[in-house]
Design an enzyme around this catalytic site. Sequence first.
Site, PDB file in Angstrom:
ATOM      1  CG  HIS B  61      -5.599   8.921 -13.251  1.00 44.52           C
ATOM      2  ND1 HIS B  61      -6.079  10.156 -12.895  1.00 44.52           N
ATOM      3  CD2 HIS B  61      -4.922   8.470 -12.169  1.00 44.52           C
ATOM      4  CE1 HIS B  61      -5.705  10.435 -11.640  1.00 44.52           C
ATOM      5  NE2 HIS B  61      -5.005   9.424 -11.190  1.00 44.52           N
ATOM      6  CG  HIS B  63      -1.584   6.617  -8.786  1.00 45.01           C
ATOM      7  ND1 HIS B  63      -0.958   7.828  -8.689  1.00 45.01           N
ATOM      8  CD2 HIS B  63      -2.904   6.877  -8.921  1.00 45.01           C
ATOM      9  CE1 HIS B  63      -1.863   8.804  -8.736  1.00 45.01           C
ATOM     10  NE2 HIS B  63      -3.060   8.254  -8.883  1.00 45.01           N
ATOM     11  CG  LEU B  64       1.901   2.081 -13.289  1.00 41.34           C
ATOM     12  CD1 LEU B  64       2.508   1.722 -14.640  1.00 41.34           C
ATOM     13  CD2 LEU B  64       0.913   1.012 -12.851  1.00 41.34           C
ATOM     14  NE  ARG B  65       0.767   3.818  -5.313  1.00 39.26           N
ATOM     15  CZ  ARG B  65      -0.064   4.785  -5.002  1.00 39.26           C
ATOM     16  NH1 ARG B  65       0.248   6.054  -5.268  1.00 39.26           N
ATOM     17  NH2 ARG B  65      -1.221   4.527  -4.419  1.00 39.26           N
ATOM     18  CG  ASN B  95       1.057  10.648  -7.436  1.00 37.50           C
ATOM     19  OD1 ASN B  95       1.190   9.810  -8.328  1.00 37.50           O
ATOM     20  ND2 ASN B  95       0.147  10.537  -6.486  1.00 37.50           N
ATOM     21  CG  ASP B 153      -3.661  12.436 -10.029  1.00 39.78           C
ATOM     22  OD1 ASP B 153      -4.783  12.901  -9.842  1.00 39.78           O
ATOM     23  OD2 ASP B 153      -3.325  11.288  -9.667  1.00 39.78           O
ATOM     24  CG  HIS B 180      -6.329  15.801  -7.921  1.00 47.94           C
ATOM     25  ND1 HIS B 180      -6.109  14.539  -7.419  1.00 47.94           N
ATOM     26  CD2 HIS B 180      -6.855  16.502  -6.885  1.00 47.94           C
ATOM     27  CE1 HIS B 180      -6.488  14.497  -6.163  1.00 47.94           C
ATOM     28  NE2 HIS B 180      -6.940  15.666  -5.803  1.00 47.94           N
ATOM     29  CG  HIS B 233      -9.813  11.592  -9.789  1.00 50.33           C
ATOM     30  ND1 HIS B 233     -10.147  12.804  -9.250  1.00 50.33           N
ATOM     31  CD2 HIS B 233      -8.479  11.430  -9.585  1.00 50.33           C
ATOM     32  CE1 HIS B 233      -9.053  13.351  -8.724  1.00 50.33           C
ATOM     33  NE2 HIS B 233      -8.035  12.549  -8.925  1.00 50.33           N
ATOM     34  CG  ASP B 308      -7.219   7.612  -9.149  1.00 51.53           C
ATOM     35  OD1 ASP B 308      -5.970   7.576  -9.103  1.00 51.53           O
ATOM     36  OD2 ASP B 308      -7.898   8.314  -8.392  1.00 51.53           O
TER      37      ASP B 308
END
Lengths: 309, 439
Positions: B61, B63-65, B95, B153, B180, B233, B308
């Site tokens: 998990h 977030h690589l945006r 997301n 998520d 989530h 998480h 996360d």
Amino acid sequence: MEWKHRHVLDLDTWERPDLQHILEQARSMDELLDRPIKKVPALRGKLVVNLFFEASTRTRVSFELAEKFLSADVVNWSASGSSTGKGETLRDTAWTLEAMGADAVVIRHGAVGAADYLARKLKKSVVFNGGDGAHSHPTQALLDLYTAWKKIGPLEGKKVAMIGDVLHSRVARSDIIAFSKMGSSVVLSGPATLMPRSVEALGATYDENPRSAVRDADIIYLLRIQKERQDEGMFPSLDEYHQLFGFDAALLKHARPDALVMHPGPINRGVEIASDVADGSQSMILGQVRSGVAIRMALLFVYLGGVRQ
Amino acid sequence: MKILFRNGLLFDGTTLSCEKTDILTEDGIISRIGKGIDDEGANEVYNLSGLILSPGFIDLHCHLRDPGQEWREDLLSGSRAGAAGGFSTLVCMPNTDPPVDNAALIRYLLEKGEECEGSRILPSGCLSRERAGKTLAEMGKMAIAGAVIFTDDGSPVSDTNLLRLALLYSSRLGVRVMEHPEDRSLTSGAQVNDGICSTFSGLKGWPSSAEASDIFRGVSLSMDTGVPIHFTHVSAKESINAVRIAKASDCKVTCDVTPHHLCLDESMVIGSGYDGVFKVTPPLRSASDTDALWEGIRDGTVDAIATDHAPYHLDEKDLPFQESSFGIASLECAVAAVLDEWKRRKEPCPLERLLSLFTSGPARLLPEKWRTLGLIAAGSPADLTVIDPAFEQTVDVSKWKSKARLTPWNGRTLRGWPVMTVVRGKIAYSLIDRVSGGK
């Protein structure tokens, strides 16, 4: 005394001698307020910037009067909205103020942590927290202590009953901490939906019954109830609030006969407080306003007056 | 291309051996495991004496945006950061902007991931179309394209019927649903843990019940449908208890916890003077919640540790607490933070259990074809992580490969670091000098 605090952000790390010192300083300032000419040159040449991001009349005017009575140069920096909105960030504002040579910045901001944040960004200026979100309002707590102390003397062993919306109140947080540190016991009352989860951690207890909360109290401290909390569903109606928790002469009878009635203002007559007690002989509400000027003069003097190393 | 790793203490995904072992990788595959493997023919040789040689760490998990928020992170920076943090595989969350809710974007991430020099990128896909929580996304097409998890998520799947349908629909696709856990009606406007932190700060409290109640709901759906569900998480004692009870009733529920919830608690929010660097969802909890997460690790309730990692631009994060963005960036120090905390807590579980939560634990939650990533066996992909349990290093976020420039661990000296990451048989990150080779 040696003064170890660099800013006035909250009272969490203050100790009783610190509080006591400010109260005593405030008493000297209070005497000044009775003189025909109130101005003294203590802060001549010092620049104080009042940075108010939130609407405030009494706190801003109180600070401004205090600054002017001590002969500081005063700048009211007009600021509106949040620092994330249009215009410059609080970080840039901070650096700008420091570049202009501000010796102190008084900040009122809607976001919790704004004063702490400003203090982290400023290398030299002293930060006075004039209220950050629902977190802290240290100068209010100090002026409340001063008001009570001036009237009834040492606060050790005194009982403070605080009624109202503790959850959303920065005044409540700071006052609970301040009165507890002075040795008073603080009992909170009001709807359970308006109480923080861990009141004991703040040093207070909770009693949902306002009559027993007020019983034998030396000080009754009322908190403002905002209509928007009803809209958010925190309690059913202002009318029901007043019936269950509104402070009136009948409730005052449960307190000690000479108990003080306090409120940070502005008051909502007929909601958290009935006019008979707001205007009664035990009401300290206007005394608090006067104390506000004295306590802020004391703080400005201690932090900027050259006493500090 | 042949690389020989010599004298490592082998952790095979389950068991940590105290005997020195050699591993030979050949064209991205582990070809030999044994003692005293001849270095004849090896292009490179590394001596891993005193170091742990593990299957490559998997972050389930982060977030690589990418796509759409590349000022915060992108696949290249994220992939490099992952490798520097000891992860050979990153599962990136969908997301993004636009959200990854279709096969074309899954393919985009896989193709761009192939070009990255760091961690292997495995994409997750949205559970709902546009991540709007209304109707199912094209999970079948995304599964075929290579999505490894379905999740909305950033948001819970608040519509209970949609979550039930997603479980049923995904059950034949071999791709797990990750929830989530958050009841949004309890968290609207919330900023910090509902407890000491909300009491002192005046910020709206985020109660543990907001997480636990969503877990109870998901557990009922999983039991009803017989389909596995994963909760990500998980931060609170009540939530861990809910997962523990569900597991005891043979419910196919799994969960992960984050390094920040294992290492940090709400007192640090107050102690820092409300520094936004500590602002995250779910919020940093009480010390007893943190203890409960470690107990969950010890007794097997926790299946994985997932970062996360939520990078932001400095300008979105360096603000007064109430205005700062939610999210902690940790990819490059997460493993070290957990190892350091494990040591600081006097080793509350065997080291091999902790290592399994970065390897075989998360691998078991991925589709069948990726499960070999979590073990070391002849024929499995040469994704490896080397850990030096004694190495100390100070976190310096200004030198990170991630675009994040704030982390709660900045300036902290941590003990126990990944010192080499191997992805598909290539050295993606290394602090270890090669001893010979170059043939």
